[in-house]
Design a protein around this motif. Sequence first.
Motif, PDB file in Angstrom:
ATOM      1  N   LEU A 173      41.408  45.293  50.057  1.00  0.00           N
ATOM      2  CA  LEU A 173      42.705  44.734  49.624  1.00  0.00           C
ATOM      3  C   LEU A 173      43.866  45.693  49.753  1.00  0.00           C
ATOM      4  N   LEU A 230      41.654  51.398  48.273  1.00  0.00           N
ATOM      5  CA  LEU A 230      40.248  51.042  48.023  1.00  0.00           C
ATOM      6  C   LEU A 230      39.365  51.294  49.242  1.00  0.00           C
ATOM      7  N   GLN A 270      35.794  52.740  49.286  1.00  0.00           N
ATOM      8  CA  GLN A 270      34.684  51.897  48.805  1.00  0.00           C
ATOM      9  C   GLN A 270      33.806  51.395  49.960  1.00  0.00           C
ATOM     10  N   ASP A 284      33.607  38.474  46.833  1.00  0.00           N
ATOM     11  CA  ASP A 284      34.569  37.608  46.163  1.00  0.00           C
ATOM     12  C   ASP A 284      35.932  37.607  46.857  1.00  0.00           C
ATOM     13  N   SER A 285      36.347  38.746  47.394  1.00  0.00           N
ATOM     14  CA  SER A 285      37.680  38.759  48.042  1.00  0.00           C
ATOM     15  C   SER A 285      37.712  37.792  49.217  1.00  0.00           C
ATOM     16  N   VAL A 295      37.867  34.140  47.846  1.00  0.00           N
ATOM     17  CA  VAL A 295      39.177  33.814  47.266  1.00  0.00           C
ATOM     18  C   VAL A 295      40.258  33.763  48.347  1.00  0.00           C
ATOM     19  N   LEU A 328      43.719  45.127  39.583  1.00  0.00           N
ATOM     20  CA  LEU A 328      42.557  44.366  40.062  1.00  0.00           C
ATOM     21  C   LEU A 328      41.227  45.085  39.863  1.00  0.00           C
ATOM     22  N   THR A 329      41.257  46.396  39.823  1.00  0.00           N
ATOM     23  CA  THR A 329      40.045  47.179  39.557  1.00  0.00           C
ATOM     24  C   THR A 329      40.465  48.519  38.957  1.00  0.00           C
ATOM     25  N   LYS A 351      39.806  51.312  39.879  1.00  0.00           N
ATOM     26  CA  LYS A 351      40.124  52.246  40.969  1.00  0.00           C
ATOM     27  C   LYS A 351      41.611  52.240  41.316  1.00  0.00           C
ATOM     28  N   LEU A 352      42.332  51.195  40.907  1.00  0.00           N
ATOM     29  CA  LEU A 352      43.771  51.125  41.176  1.00  0.00           C
ATOM     30  C   LEU A 352      44.604  51.459  39.939  1.00  0.00           C
ATOM     31  N   MET A 388      31.688  47.013  40.882  1.00  0.00           N
ATOM     32  CA  MET A 388      31.421  48.186  41.717  1.00  0.00           C
ATOM     33  C   MET A 388      32.733  48.769  42.283  1.00  0.00           C
ATOM     34  N   GLY A 389      33.753  48.787  41.449  1.00  0.00           N
ATOM     35  CA  GLY A 389      35.026  49.368  41.878  1.00  0.00           C
ATOM     36  C   GLY A 389      35.916  48.449  42.679  1.00  0.00           C
ATOM     37  N   ASP A 390      35.448  47.253  42.936  1.00  0.00           N
ATOM     38  CA  ASP A 390      36.219  46.344  43.793  1.00  0.00           C
ATOM     39  C   ASP A 390      36.613  45.063  43.033  1.00  0.00           C
ATOM     40  N   PHE A 391      37.422  44.264  43.678  1.00  0.00           N
ATOM     41  CA  PHE A 391      37.874  42.972  43.167  1.00  0.00           C
ATOM     42  C   PHE A 391      36.702  42.068  42.788  1.00  0.00           C
ATOM     43  N   CYS A 392      36.802  41.371  41.645  1.00  0.00           N
ATOM     44  CA  CYS A 392      35.855  40.279  41.378  1.00  0.00           C
ATOM     45  C   CYS A 392      36.618  39.058  40.900  1.00  0.00           C
ATOM     46  N   THR A 393      36.090  37.894  41.252  1.00  0.00           N
ATOM     47  CA  THR A 393      36.811  36.643  40.992  1.00  0.00           C
ATOM     48  C   THR A 393      36.923  36.329  39.508  1.00  0.00           C
ATOM     49  N   GLU A 394      35.836  36.558  38.746  1.00  0.00           N
ATOM     50  CA  GLU A 394      35.835  36.083  37.357  1.00  0.00           C
ATOM     51  C   GLU A 394      36.923  36.754  36.522  1.00  0.00           C
ATOM     52  N   ILE A 398      31.293  32.271  42.811  1.00  0.00           N
ATOM     53  CA  ILE A 398      31.493  33.683  42.437  1.00  0.00           C
ATOM     54  C   ILE A 398      30.224  34.487  42.730  1.00  0.00           C
ATOM     55  N   HIS A 399      30.400  35.611  43.412  1.00  0.00           N
ATOM     56  CA  HIS A 399      29.258  36.450  43.808  1.00  0.00           C
ATOM     57  C   HIS A 399      28.370  36.821  42.627  1.00  0.00           C
ATOM     58  N   GLN A 400      28.988  37.301  41.563  1.00  0.00           N
ATOM     59  CA  GLN A 400      28.242  37.775  40.397  1.00  0.00           C
ATOM     60  C   GLN A 400      27.597  36.595  39.645  1.00  0.00           C
TER      61      GLN A 400
END
Lengths: 237, 237
Positions: free
Chosen positions: A8, A12, A15, A175-176, A179, B8-9, B11-12, B146-152, B198-200
């Motif tokens: 994104l 990042l 990663q 997920d990215s 979405v 968003l995470t 990491k940002l 895991m440091g990245d975007f997730c939808t939920e 959603i992945h998770q």
Amino acid sequence: MNNIEICLTPKLFQQYTVDDKIVVIVDILRATTIITTLFHNGLNKLIPVKSLDEAKEYKKNGFLVAAERNGKKVDFADFGNSPFEFTTDKIKDKTLVYSSTNGTNTINIAKQAEQVIIASFLNLSSVSEFLEKQDKDILILCSGWMGDFCTEDFLFAGALSTLLMNTNKFSFNSDSVQVSIDLWNMANQNLSDYIKTIHQYKRLVDFGFQEIVKYCFKIDITKVIPVLDNDYLVELQ
Amino acid sequence: MNNIEICLTPKLFQQYTVDDKIVVIVDILRATTIITTLFHNGLNKLIPVKSLDEAKEYKKNGFLVAAERNGKKVDFADFGNSPFEFTTDKIKDKTLVYSSTNGTNTINIAKQAEQVIIASFLNLSSVSEFLEKQDKDILILCSGWMGDFCTEDFLFAGALSTLLMNTNKFSFNSDSVQVSIDLWNMANQNLSDYIKTIHQYKRLVDFGFQEIVKYCFKIDITKVIPVLDNDYLVELQ
């Protein structure tokens, strides 16, 4: 099946591993739109540079230079950041040094990838058709805005992911990607209205750049794909 | 007007200043859902710890410990990561040490904020009503995956941003907020179907955790808001 991922923002990037992937660089407003335009208009070679000092050094040595910071042409440059400046008569068969706020940094961080290509709405289908033939995993690397998420690059990622998924040669586990596809399908019902909600769109329209911004969302006006060849961008043959 | 932002995470996180803001920590699957449940069921105090070593040390000293890694209870812990384990008879008026893969790290990095609160779908409206009264800028901090975007977490950010914007006391200047609102409004037309993408969600259902995941998307089952008080979480009074 090859895998699709979306990064994104360059913040990042660490990663992801990219050694065996094709990285698709996206900076819709405006670096990758301009770079696509340059090669569409016949440019021979583009040298992406990070700092203005580097760009200035090239200028002293007689190179054509395009350089902007925060949307404005820097004083010593030949070109700024409007795609309309780079007409065929000025750039055909030439070499251009190019530095922009976000986009050129993004190109530099992706160098260790198997291959790095430049994408924009202008060459969307051409990029998708190329990727379909490569049998490689893909990382779509969004340049973002000031290190953070921006809608326009994510929308493009959704448009490209949608086309790639339609080939039945790709899958994803991210997920990215999901979405981005959902957002693209929603936005694409009325794209010219949806883009008015984008922060950077509003900012550029306030600067008087409405025609430029509209141009950046034109789909499939060219087949050219700029590709990184060592330290330069050239047209993919 | 107070401002809304979304990180968003973690990491940002360094992209944002939070000294004068309320940070809303979100980890829908599952840390902040569980923490909300804990206080709803009468917990007195929660000690969030980062490492399993710290958690083990507390356990040796007689504390109740909940600890999971990658969705599974670690051997020395009293509780794992199912919200259904933490019944009132086991935790009412007690102190619990809690370590999870993502969520507790996120709490620790936000400590320098003006105030840190814990949000989930379970206490969505209560969180919105609290924020409406504070006259502070808001940063919604998604734990991601895991440091990245997730939808939920992003969906929750969209749900909360929608409620906050409806109060007419907030504004935003951010693509993430706009896209989160758009995604929430789209997904909320059929939330129980949308969450299946959603992945998770898919990962946890594969582990047999379908009932747990469904619970994590229940809206407004409690009014409690956990809040950071120095190094502990307590119920906001």
